[in-house]
Design a protein around this motif. Structure first.
Motif, mmCIF file in Angstrom:
data_model
loop_
_atom_site.group_PDB
_atom_site.id
_atom_site.type_symbol
_atom_site.label_atom_id
_atom_site.label_comp_id
_atom_site.label_asym_id
_atom_site.label_seq_id
_atom_site.Cartn_x
_atom_site.Cartn_y
_atom_site.Cartn_z
ATOM 1 N N PHE A 60 0.820 -1.217 0.000
ATOM 2 C CA PHE A 60 0.000 0.000 0.000
ATOM 3 C C PHE A 60 0.854 1.267 0.000
ATOM 4 C CE2 PHE A 60 -3.459 -2.633 2.324
ATOM 5 C CZ PHE A 60 -3.906 -3.139 1.107
ATOM 6 N N TYR A 103 -9.277 0.337 0.182
ATOM 7 C CA TYR A 103 -8.365 -0.191 -0.834
ATOM 8 C C TYR A 103 -9.091 -1.104 -1.820
ATOM 9 C CZ TYR A 103 -4.012 1.744 0.890
ATOM 10 O OH TYR A 103 -2.994 2.610 1.212
ATOM 11 N N TYR A 116 -9.317 6.943 -3.270
ATOM 12 C CA TYR A 116 -9.623 5.879 -2.314
ATOM 13 C C TYR A 116 -8.336 5.328 -1.688
ATOM 14 C CZ TYR A 116 -14.586 5.446 -3.559
ATOM 15 O OH TYR A 116 -15.923 5.661 -3.736
ATOM 16 N N GLY A 117 -7.303 5.198 -2.500
ATOM 17 C CA GLY A 117 -6.040 4.658 -2.006
ATOM 18 C C GLY A 117 -5.400 5.548 -0.952
ATOM 19 N N SER A 135 -10.709 1.160 -4.101
ATOM 20 C CA SER A 135 -9.681 1.712 -4.983
ATOM 21 C C SER A 135 -9.357 0.750 -6.117
ATOM 22 C CB SER A 135 -8.416 2.018 -4.172
ATOM 23 O OG SER A 135 -7.354 2.427 -5.012
ATOM 24 N N GLY A 157 -7.375 5.298 2.168
ATOM 25 C CA GLY A 157 -7.077 4.027 2.844
ATOM 26 C C GLY A 157 -5.760 4.079 3.586
ATOM 27 N N THR A 197 -4.169 -6.122 -0.961
ATOM 28 C CA THR A 197 -5.508 -6.524 -0.528
ATOM 29 C C THR A 197 -5.595 -8.033 -0.346
ATOM 30 O OG1 THR A 197 -6.445 -4.623 -1.714
ATOM 31 C CG2 THR A 197 -7.968 -6.364 -1.077
ATOM 32 N N ILE A 253 -1.835 -2.644 -5.255
ATOM 33 C CA ILE A 253 -3.073 -2.585 -4.482
ATOM 34 C C ILE A 253 -3.720 -3.968 -4.427
ATOM 35 C CG2 ILE A 253 -5.419 -1.656 -4.410
ATOM 36 C CD1 ILE A 253 -3.394 0.387 -3.596
#
Length: 282
Positions: A58, A121, A139-140, A124, A143, A82, A78
């Motif tokens: 991340f 994430y 979004y990233g 994202s 997060g 995740t 990403i």
């Protein structure tokens, strides 16, 4: 710090904490699986090891998002981060389930923050795969910000509340460096550990035949009284089980056999001289 103190004392979190703890106990029953997730085989908790992949992915993705032409690489990172969350969560929950209530309160918020971060994430990743790169980056970064809060709480657990550390290790430095008499050999029953004190430190002394070993009596996991624990096996293979959380240690050398403890029980040097049992720091 006042906020963290209030969180540690937030008893309103206990009902939810207790329910989640029961779920974890029910979901992870086999001892081998609990030992695997606690990191008993590794020598220290597994959770801090497993979080390196998602956190590293991340953070790296955030750096690449600031550079031109790195859209594909950041999307891959990403996705990898995740996917790597699940094993880290499993190890963290198993460790958390064996903590004291004040630690579990902080750990619950730590887990909640990280859950929100992973959700961001995931959003994202979906946005990026749909070609909405700007939204995916937003979004990233969101997060990463929430994950930073989760990391702060995790650091508080480890460094301010000593979660996951060997609680018995500080006792070692209180034992004299020089050889000190702890008891006479004749006072030690064969095959049954006894508790003796050296310089105010409780020591678990075990004799099997002519061999004598000595461990810090305070369990390294959560300071349980090993002197009150059950002994299984015999001779060099005899083990003691902590009566509080069930950690199992070999009496001959303190080696951890089963968790939740993830590291060996600290042991002392021992020698017998003139019928007297002497101990000293390692």
């Amino acid at each position: 710090m006042r906020m963290m103190t209030r969180l540690e004392e937030a008893r309103s979190l206990d009902p939810l904490s207790d329910k989640l703890q029961a779920v974890v106990f029910a979901a992870v029953r086999p001892q081998f699986l609990r030992d695997l997730l606690h990191g008993t085989w590794l020598g220290h908790p597994l959770h801090p090891v497993l979080v390196q992949l998602p956190v590293g992915s991340f953070v790296s993705a955030a750096i690449l998002d600031l550079l031109p032409g790195k859209r594909h690489a950041s999307t891959v990172l990403i996705a990898a981060g995740t996917a790597a969350v699940s094993p880290a969560v499993a190890a963290g929950l198993v460790d958390w389930s064996q903590m004291t209530k004040d630690r579990r309160r902080v750990g619950l918020v730590h887990a909640a923050a990280n859950t929100v971060a992973v959700g961001l994430y995931a959003a994202s990743l979906v946005a990026r795969l749909r070609g909405r790169t700007t939204r995916g980056k937003a979004y990233g970064f969101a997060g990463l910000s929430v994950a930073g809060l989760g990391a702060y709480l995790g650091g508080h657990l480890a460094y301010a509340q000593s979660a996951g550390v060997n609680q018995a290790a500080p006792e070692i430095v209180r034992v004299p460096e020089d050889w000190t008499e702890v008891c006479s050999l004749a006072d030690l029953p064969d095959g049954r550990p006894v508790v003796r004190n050296v310089a105010g430190v409780a020591i678990l002394v075990y004799r099997h035949g002519a061999e004598v070993s000595a461990l810090i009596e305070r369990c390294g996991h959560e300071s349980g009284p090993l002197g009150d624990g059950d002994v299984t096996g015999s001779g060099a293979d005899a083990c003691v089980t902590c009566p509080w959380h069930g950690s199992v240690f070999r009496l001959a050398d303190g080696a951890v056999v089963h968790g939740p403890a993830a590291s060996d029980q600290p042991s002392l040097r021992v020698r017998v001289d003139g019928g007297k049992v002497l101990v000293a720091q390692p």
